[in-house]
Design a protein around this motif. Structure first.
Motif, PDB file in Angstrom:
ATOM      1  N   VAL A 174     -10.874  -2.443  -2.959  1.00 40.95           N
ATOM      2  CA  VAL A 174     -10.848  -1.078  -3.189  1.00 40.95           C
ATOM      3  C   VAL A 174     -10.210  -1.350  -4.651  1.00 40.95           C
ATOM      4  N   ALA A 175      -9.292  -2.229  -5.092  1.00 42.81           N
ATOM      5  CA  ALA A 175      -8.965  -2.131  -6.544  1.00 42.81           C
ATOM      6  C   ALA A 175      -9.951  -2.570  -7.418  1.00 42.81           C
ATOM      7  N   ALA A 176     -11.181  -3.214  -6.900  1.00 45.39           N
ATOM      8  CA  ALA A 176     -12.091  -3.888  -7.815  1.00 45.39           C
ATOM      9  C   ALA A 176     -13.002  -2.781  -8.254  1.00 45.39           C
ATOM     10  N   VAL A 177     -13.046  -1.672  -7.389  1.00 47.86           N
ATOM     11  CA  VAL A 177     -13.669  -0.256  -7.888  1.00 47.86           C
ATOM     12  C   VAL A 177     -12.509   0.623  -8.494  1.00 47.86           C
ATOM     13  N   VAL A 178     -11.367   0.974  -8.085  1.00 49.69           N
ATOM     14  CA  VAL A 178     -10.302   1.843  -8.709  1.00 49.69           C
ATOM     15  C   VAL A 178      -9.241   0.853  -8.792  1.00 49.69           C
ATOM     16  N   PRO A 179      -8.761   0.495  -9.788  1.00 50.63           N
ATOM     17  CA  PRO A 179      -7.679  -0.376  -9.936  1.00 50.63           C
ATOM     18  C   PRO A 179      -6.277   0.417  -9.727  1.00 50.63           C
ATOM     19  N   GLN A 180      -6.501   1.550 -10.052  1.00 53.35           N
ATOM     20  CA  GLN A 180      -5.038   2.519  -9.998  1.00 53.35           C
ATOM     21  C   GLN A 180      -4.751   2.669  -8.430  1.00 53.35           C
ATOM     22  N   ALA A 181      -5.733   2.393  -7.645  1.00 57.72           N
ATOM     23  CA  ALA A 181      -5.341   2.513  -6.003  1.00 57.72           C
ATOM     24  C   ALA A 181      -4.552   1.191  -5.614  1.00 57.72           C
ATOM     25  N   ARG A 182      -4.459   0.172  -6.263  1.00 64.86           N
ATOM     26  CA  ARG A 182      -3.618  -0.939  -5.695  1.00 64.86           C
ATOM     27  C   ARG A 182      -2.266  -0.611  -5.735  1.00 64.86           C
ATOM     28  N   SER A 183      -1.789  -1.001  -4.437  1.00 60.64           N
ATOM     29  CA  SER A 183      -0.246  -0.671  -4.217  1.00 60.64           C
ATOM     30  C   SER A 183       0.377  -1.753  -3.339  1.00 60.64           C
ATOM     31  N   THR A 184       1.632  -1.540  -2.807  1.00 61.53           N
ATOM     32  CA  THR A 184       2.322  -2.568  -2.015  1.00 61.53           C
ATOM     33  C   THR A 184       3.256  -1.530  -1.304  1.00 61.53           C
ATOM     34  N   THR A 185       3.269  -1.853  -0.005  1.00 63.56           N
ATOM     35  CA  THR A 185       4.279  -1.245   0.997  1.00 63.56           C
ATOM     36  C   THR A 185       5.636  -1.280   0.587  1.00 63.56           C
ATOM     37  N   SER A 186       6.490  -0.420   1.208  1.00 64.92           N
ATOM     38  CA  SER A 186       7.759  -0.452   0.978  1.00 64.92           C
ATOM     39  C   SER A 186       8.418  -1.765   1.363  1.00 64.92           C
ATOM     40  N   TRP A 187       7.566  -2.332   2.639  1.00 60.74           N
ATOM     41  CA  TRP A 187       8.390  -3.626   3.012  1.00 60.74           C
ATOM     42  C   TRP A 187       7.430  -4.921   2.465  1.00 60.74           C
ATOM     43  N   GLY A 188       6.478  -4.758   1.374  1.00 59.96           N
ATOM     44  CA  GLY A 188       6.441  -5.839   0.548  1.00 59.96           C
ATOM     45  C   GLY A 188       4.815  -6.530   0.874  1.00 59.96           C
ATOM     46  N   THR A 189       4.289  -5.752   1.532  1.00 56.77           N
ATOM     47  CA  THR A 189       2.567  -6.015   2.030  1.00 56.77           C
ATOM     48  C   THR A 189       1.496  -5.325   1.142  1.00 56.77           C
ATOM     49  N   PRO A 190       0.464  -5.749   1.290  1.00 55.80           N
ATOM     50  CA  PRO A 190      -0.613  -5.036   0.624  1.00 55.80           C
ATOM     51  C   PRO A 190      -0.849  -3.748   0.909  1.00 55.80           C
ATOM     52  N   ALA A 191      -1.306  -2.962   0.042  1.00 57.08           N
ATOM     53  CA  ALA A 191      -1.339  -1.309   0.346  1.00 57.08           C
ATOM     54  C   ALA A 191      -2.430  -0.781  -0.284  1.00 57.08           C
ATOM     55  N   VAL A 192      -2.862   0.406  -0.165  1.00 56.04           N
ATOM     56  CA  VAL A 192      -3.838   1.119  -0.828  1.00 56.04           C
ATOM     57  C   VAL A 192      -3.216   2.511  -1.183  1.00 56.04           C
TER      58      VAL A 192
END
Length: 254
Positions: A174-192
């Protein structure tokens, strides 16, 4: 219960929560989705209740069969139920025609150029974000005469970037297409963060986002969430323009 914004330009934006309808659990109460296993009679009654609360004709609301793609339909009236196409965005040049989006974690995107009399609505989940359904909707509106800088854009209740956990490779895709969508959950795991991605896509298309909902569907007991409950109802978001250009009442919350 429905929250509604009346813009001074005559544009209307509305978002439902899960209360005030007739559906039984697990779809209780105001389920507006017709493809989730709920009694069709309850869905019909709920759609009528919601439309009447908004001052709309229930038979004159445009719905979609959403499939997580990027196809856009240009409409000038509602379809017969048997003819609803598989699209994830609709646009219209007809004032007074309400466009609706169904969600239960995905981001509903509502768009209006009151000067040109053009509205649009898009269903942006993770696949639709990557596919570019929102830029496609803006492009379709522009082809009808809208100007991106004039478009009023609202996003509705959706799962937030601190709750939408995905595998690391999926986040990278996802981030390769829309970098601003990269996120992390409140518990520290990969998220969108789909809404952040939508906001970035709108900005790239020249559309200023006037207002984002800060309501996370997964965290809110007042909203349906597929991530939280799996078998559940669907929220609806609506956009339409007043029949008379410039007719508005200022901002109001219902």
């Amino acid at each position: 219960m429905i929250g509604q914004q009346h813009h001074e330009s005559g544009a209307h934006f509305a978002f439902t929560d899960r209360w005030g309808g007739v559906s039984a659990a697990p779809y209780d109460q105001l389920n507006l989705g017709g493809a989730v296993g709920d009694d069709p009679r309850s869905v019909g009654a709920n759609r009528e209740l919601a439309a009447k609360d908004l001052g709309l004709d229930p038979a004159a609301v445009v719905w979609m069969q959403q499939v997580h793609g990027r196809d856009v339909a240009v409409v000038d009236g509602p379809w017969r139920m048997a003819d609803i196409p598989c699209v994830d965005a609709v646009v219209t040049a007809r004032r007074g025609l309400a466009l609706a989006v169904l969600t239960a974690d995905c981001t509903p995107v509502l768009l209006a150029d009151p000067v040109a009399g053009i509205t649009g609505a898009a269903h942006a989940g993770r696949p639709g974000l990557v596919a570019g359904v929102v830029p496609a909707a803006v492009e379709a509106m522009t082809e009808l005469g809208a100007e991106p800088a004039r478009i009023i854009a609202f996003t509705g209740p959706a799962i937030c970037g601190r709750c939408y956990e995905v595998p690391a490779d999926m986040r990278d895709e996802v981030a390769a297409v829309v970098p601003q969508a990269r996120s992390t959950t409140s518990w520290g795991t990969p998220a969108v963060d789909v809404t952040a991605g939508v906001r970035a896509q709108l900005a790239a298309a020249g559309v200023p986002v006037r207002e984002d909902s800060h309501m996370c569907t997964r965290e809110s007991a007042d909203h349906f969430s597929y991530r939280r409950d799996r078998t559940t109802g669907r929220l609806a978001s609506y956009v339409w323009l007043g029949e008379t250009p410039g007719r508005g009442t200022g901002e109001a919350e219902l």
